[in-house]
Design a protein around this motif. Structure first.
Motif, mmCIF file in Angstrom:
data_model
loop_
_atom_site.group_PDB
_atom_site.id
_atom_site.type_symbol
_atom_site.label_atom_id
_atom_site.label_comp_id
_atom_site.label_asym_id
_atom_site.label_seq_id
_atom_site.Cartn_x
_atom_site.Cartn_y
_atom_site.Cartn_z
ATOM 1 N N TRP A 155 -31.202 4.821 -11.084
ATOM 2 C CA TRP A 155 -31.571 3.663 -11.900
ATOM 3 C C TRP A 155 -30.676 2.463 -11.578
ATOM 4 C CZ3 TRP A 155 -29.130 0.573 -15.525
ATOM 5 C CH2 TRP A 155 -29.950 -0.232 -16.308
ATOM 6 N N THR A 156 -29.391 2.711 -11.366
ATOM 7 C CA THR A 156 -28.460 1.629 -11.037
ATOM 8 C C THR A 156 -28.839 0.984 -9.704
ATOM 9 O OG1 THR A 156 -26.690 2.711 -12.264
ATOM 10 C CG2 THR A 156 -26.041 1.040 -10.653
ATOM 11 N N LEU A 236 -22.565 2.270 -3.616
ATOM 12 C CA LEU A 236 -22.438 1.422 -4.803
ATOM 13 C C LEU A 236 -21.115 0.668 -4.800
ATOM 14 C CD1 LEU A 236 -23.757 0.652 -7.519
ATOM 15 C CD2 LEU A 236 -22.605 2.629 -8.532
#
Length: 400
Positions: A155-156, A236
Motif C-alpha cells: 500500500w505504501t 523504500l
C-alpha cells in the motif's frame, strides 16, 4: 438470477479470483493493443487515463491485478487458519466494489481530480487489511501477522505513486512501483515458501511415499524470507543500487536453495504442483537478474518482468486455480486448459525477458508474443474455472 450472484459473493475466492482472471486478460490486451498501434506507426492519444500508457500498465500490473488475487486468497484462507467465522457476503461485495472502483478511478483518471483517484485507489488494501487483522488477532501468530506488514508495504508503494501523480512529491513514482512489486514478491517468498513444500509433501504422502519428502532448512528459510522482506524496505529507504543488488542476489540464491529441497522433480507429472515450483523458481531467477542488473549486468526491465510475469503471474495462477478447485469441492487436478495456462506463463516470461535483453528486431515479436501468451493463459484459467466461481460447491474434496 440472484442466486448465482449471491453465491459469487459468498466466498472470497469466487469474486476476487474471477476478477483477477478477467482483469489479467483486459489489462494486458489494452497494453498490447496500444503498443501494436504505435509499432505499426499509428498514434492513439485519446486515452481515458491521465498518466502515460506505460505507467498505467505498470501501475495496474503491480497494484491492480495482484490485489484481486491477494484479496481472494486472504479472505478464503485466513478463516481456515484461525477458525474465525467465514467472511459475510456484504463485506466481500463491498471489498470487491472498492477494488473495482480503484480500477475505474485509474482508468478514468483523465476526467477526475488526482486526489480523488488516489483516495479511491488506495481504499481497498486498508479495508482488506483491517478485516483480516480482526481474524488473525483471534489466534495471533507472528508468521501470519507479518502479512499485514507486507500489505502495508505494498500500500505504501502505491501511495508513493499517487503522491507524485497528485503533485505532492517529486520522484517517488519509480520507487513506489518497485516497492509494490518487491512487496508482492516478498508475499510470494513467504506464502509460496509455505504452500509449495506443504502441498508437495501432502501429495507424496498420499501416493504412499514415506522417504525423500520435501525438506526445509531453517537457516536457508530465514535468509530467504528475511532478504525478500528487506528488499522492498530497501527500495523504500532509497538505498544505493549496490546494496539493493546485493540483497537481491542473496534473496535469489536463497529461494533457489529452498526450492531445491522441495523435490521439484517429483512433481513433473502433476501440473497443479509443478506450476508452484516453476513460479517459485522464477522468483529466485528474477531476484538474481535484478541483482545482476543493479551491478550493470543485464536488463533491469527484463529482470522486473521475470518477477512480474513469471513469479507474480505464475504463482497467482497456480494458487488461484488450486484454491478454486479445492474450495469448490472439485478434485485437485488441473483441468487441461489450466495446465496449458501454467505452461504459457513461463513461456511469456522468457519471451519478454529476451525482448529486453536482445532488443533490436526481436523486441516487438518478444513483447507481443509475451502479451499474447499471458492473455491466453488467463483466458484459459477464467473459462475453465468459470463453474467453480458461479456454481454450488460439489461433493467434498479437501482444499489442501
Amino acid at each position: 438470477m440472484m442466486a448465482p450472484f449471491k453465491r459469487l459473493f459468498g466466498e472470497g475466492f469466487r469474486v476476487f479470483f474471477l476478477a483477477a482472471g478477467l482483469y489479467g486478460v483486459f489489462a494486458v490486451l489494452v497494453w498490447t493493443g496500444w503498443l501494436g498501434i504505435h509499432a505499426a506507426g499509428g498514434t492513439l492519444r485519446a486515452v481515458p487515463f491521465a498518466m502515460a500508457p506505460h505507467l498505467w500498465h505498470a501501475h495496474e500490473m503491480v497494484f491492480g491485478f495482484p490485489a484481486a488475487a491477494l484479496g481472494g486468497f486472504f479472505l478464503t484462507a485466513v478463516p481456515n487458519w484461525t477458525g474465525a467465522r467465514a467472511v459475510r457476503h456484504l463485506f466481500i461485495a463491498t471489498a470487491a466494489g472498492l477494488w473495482l472502483a480503484g480500477r475505474l478511478a485509474i482508468w478514468y483518471s483523465g476526467a477526475l481530480a488526482p486526489a480523488v483517484v488516489a483516495a479511491v485507489d488506495l481504499a481497498f488494501l486498508p479495508v482488506l487489511g483491517a478485516k483480516i487483522a480482526t481474524q488473525l488477532l483471534r489466534s495471533p501468530k507472528p508468521q501470519n501477522l507479518m502479512f499485514l506488514a507486507l500489505l502495508a508495504l505494498i500500500w505504501t508503494g502505491n501511495l508513493l505513486v499517487h503522491l507524485e501523480w497528485t503533485g505532492l512529491a517529486a520522484d517517488t513514482l519509480d520507487a513506489g512501483l518497485r516497492v509494490g512489486l518487491a512487496g508482492t514478491c516478498a508475499m510470494i517468498a513467504v506464502l509460496g515458501g509455505r504452500v509449495t513444500p506443504a502441498f508437495t509433501r501432502n501429495a507424496m504422502v498420499r501416493s504412499g511415499r514415506e522417504n525423500g519428502l520435501p525438506v526445509s532448512r531453517k537457516g536457508v528459510e530465514i535468509v530467504g524470507v528475511a532478504s525478500a522482506i528487506i528488499l522492498p524496505i530497501a527500495y523504500l529507504a532509497g538505498l544505493a543500487d549496490s546494496v539493493i543488488g546485493a540483497l537481491a542476489l542473496v534473496a535469489g540464491l536463497a529461494q533457489l536453495v529452498r526450492l531445491a529441497g522441495w523435490r521439484p522433480a517429483w512433481t513433473a507429472r502433476q501440473p497443479i504442483l509443478w506450476s508452484l515450483h516453476i513460479a517459485f523458481a522464477l522468483l529466485g531467477l528474477g531476484y538474481l537478474l535484478t541483482g545482476l542488473a543493479a551491478f550493470g549486468v543485464g536488463s533491469a526491465v527484463g529482470a522486473l518482468h521475470v518477477l512480474g510475469i513469471g513469479s507474480v503471474g505464475g504463482m497467482t495462477l497456480a494458487v488461484m486455480s488450486r484454491a478454486s478447485l479445492g474450495h469448490s469441492g472439485r478434485a485437485l487436478v488441473a483441468p487441461v486448459p489450466v495446465a496449458v495456462a501454467y505452461a504459457l506463463v513461463p513461456l511469456a516470461t522468457g519471451l519478454r525477458w529476451l525482448a529486453s535483453e536482445i532488443s533490436g528486431a526481436w523486441y516487438w515479436p518478444g513483447v507481443f508474443g509475451s502479451g499474447l501468451l499471458w492473455t491466453l493463459a488467463f483466458a484459459l484459467f477464467t473459462a475453465a474455472l468459470w463453474p467453480a466461481f458461479w456454481r454450488p460447491r460439489v461433493s467434498g474434496v479437501a482444499a489442501n
